[in-house]
Motif scaffolding. Sequence first.
Motif, short mmCIF file in Angstrom:
data_model
loop_
_atom_site.label_atom_id
_atom_site.label_comp_id
_atom_site.label_asym_id
_atom_site.label_seq_id
_atom_site.Cartn_x
_atom_site.Cartn_y
_atom_site.Cartn_z
N PHE A 147 -0.09 18.41 49.61
CA PHE A 147 -1.49 18.19 49.98
C PHE A 147 -2.21 19.52 50.18
CE2 PHE A 147 -4.58 17.50 53.55
CZ PHE A 147 -5.55 16.87 52.78
N LEU B 2 -5.14 10.89 54.22
CA LEU B 2 -4.13 11.82 53.71
C LEU B 2 -3.77 12.86 54.75
CD1 LEU B 2 -4.94 12.74 49.98
CD2 LEU B 2 -2.73 12.11 50.94
N ARG B 3 -4.77 13.51 55.30
CA ARG B 3 -4.45 14.59 56.23
C ARG B 3 -3.81 14.05 57.51
NH1 ARG B 3 -10.39 14.57 56.80
NH2 ARG B 3 -10.98 14.40 59.01
N ARG C 46 -9.97 18.43 48.20
CA ARG C 46 -9.16 17.50 48.99
C ARG C 46 -9.91 16.24 49.36
NH1 ARG C 46 -6.79 22.32 52.83
NH2 ARG C 46 -5.57 23.34 51.18
N ARG C 47 -11.19 16.36 49.66
CA ARG C 47 -11.95 15.17 50.08
C ARG C 47 -12.08 14.16 48.96
NH1 ARG C 47 -17.67 17.62 51.52
NH2 ARG C 47 -16.28 19.23 52.34
N LYS D 13 -12.86 9.63 52.59
CA LYS D 13 -12.58 10.99 52.09
C LYS D 13 -11.07 11.26 52.22
CE LYS D 13 -17.27 12.65 52.82
NZ LYS D 13 -17.84 11.37 53.28
N ASP D 14 -10.68 12.38 52.81
CA ASP D 14 -9.23 12.67 52.86
C ASP D 14 -8.64 12.40 54.24
OD1 ASP D 14 -10.36 14.76 54.26
OD2 ASP D 14 -9.11 16.31 53.35
N THR E 61 -3.80 17.28 42.71
CA THR E 61 -4.04 16.01 43.40
C THR E 61 -3.01 14.97 42.99
OG1 THR E 61 -6.41 16.43 43.60
CG2 THR E 61 -5.69 14.13 43.72
N ALA F 236 -9.52 13.50 46.80
CA ALA F 236 -8.17 13.18 46.33
C ALA F 236 -7.93 11.68 46.22
CB ALA F 236 -7.12 13.82 47.24
N LEU F 237 -8.45 10.90 47.16
CA LEU F 237 -8.21 9.46 47.17
C LEU F 237 -9.27 8.70 46.38
CD1 LEU F 237 -7.16 9.00 50.90
CD2 LEU F 237 -5.67 8.91 48.89
#
Length: 372
Positions: free
Chosen positions: A139, A161-162, A147-148, A157-158, A113, A150-151
Motif C-alpha cells: 500500500f 485500505l489504510r 492512494r485515494r 477513498k482509501d 495499485t 486505489a479502491l
Amino acid sequence: MIGKRNTYRVVDGVRIPGTWRHAFIRNGSHFLTDLVIYADGLVDCWGLVTLDEFEEKVRSGWVATTLPDGARASAHGLATWTFGEPRSRLSPELLVAEVRDTVNRLNGRPDSTGRCLAAVDVFLADRTEENRAAARTAFLAVPASRRRYALGDMDSKDWPLRTLVAGPGGRTYLPADPPVTQEAYDRALAYFEERAGRKAELRVRAAADGPAAPQAPAVHLPHSCPDEPVPDPGRLALRNDYPAPITVGEVSHPSVTHAYWALSVARPEIAAAVSAADTAAAARGIAAGAPRREGWEQARVAVMTRLLHAKFEQHPELADILLATDDATVIYDDVDSAFWGDNGGRGRNWAGRLLELVRSELRVRRGGFSGL
C-alpha cells in the motif's frame, strides 16, 4: 490516468499504444506541454527517452515538479503568465512512480495499485501479521497522490485500505489519523467483505469470453508483392494482389485485386480488360480512370469481404497461412489507398481488418461450431 487519453506511435508498421498527461518543461522558461508515455517504456518529453532517462530529466528539473514563485510560463503559444504563490502536488519521486505505473497499465500488467490490492486479498484470505505487513508495504508503495483512488470509491477513498493495513491499535500513514480502534478495523473488514461479494456477483453476471487484446504479435503485410506465384510465399500470399486465381460467378480473375477492380467499373468491356490485365498493378491502373458502378463506395467493403472468402475457400493452403496468424492484428500497407491500407498508422487498414474477420469465420467453419 489513461482514461480516454489514448494515442500511439508507429514503429516498423506496429502501433505502440500510449497516453499523455500535462507537465511543465523547464527550458529557460516553463512550458506547459503534454508528456506522452508509451507501452514500450519510452516517454516523449520534447524527445523520446527511456524510463531511466526520464527519471534523470525529472530530477534535473527539465520536467519540472517545482514551480518557482515569479517564474515565467507559457502554454502552447496560447498564453504566457508569471507564477504567483504556485503549489505543486507532485515531487520528482511521485511523478516518476506515476509514469512507471502508467507503463504497466498500458501493457495490461498490475501497477502499484494492482499489486497492493493483490496483497490485501492474500491478507484477507490468511490474516497473519506477516501478510498484513506485506499488504501495508504494498500500500505504501502506491504513489501517495494515487492512494485515494486505489479502491475506485470516491466516497470512502482509501480509508478502508489504510485502516486495514494498519490494524487495531496501529497508525495509518496520515499523521492526523488517530490510532485504529477495533470498531474502525471491523468496519474496514466489513467493507472488504461486501466489496468481495459485489465483485463475485459481477463475475457471474458478466463473464469474460476471452482476452480484450490480441495475444499473438502483430502481422505486417508490406506493400510489395510478387507478380507470379512462388513456391513458399509465406504471409505475402495474404495480400489481395498475390496471384491466387479466384472464380466469381462464371468469371475467373488472376487475383482478388483483379476481381475487386473488375467489379468496381460500370462498363463491361472495361471490366473484362481489368480482369485480363497481366498484373494486379495493371488491373488497378486500367480501372483507375473508368467510371465506378453506382453505389460502389457504399458496397466496396461487402464486396471485398466476399472476394476474400472466395480466395481462402478456393485456396485452402492459403487459408492455412491466414489461420497460422492466430489472433494477431493484421497491418496491411497499400500506398495507393488510405482506406484499405494502414500506411504507417495514417490509413484505416480495412484490408487488414477484413482479413481478421475472414480468419475468424474460417476458424468457425473448421472448428465445427454447431448451430451457425
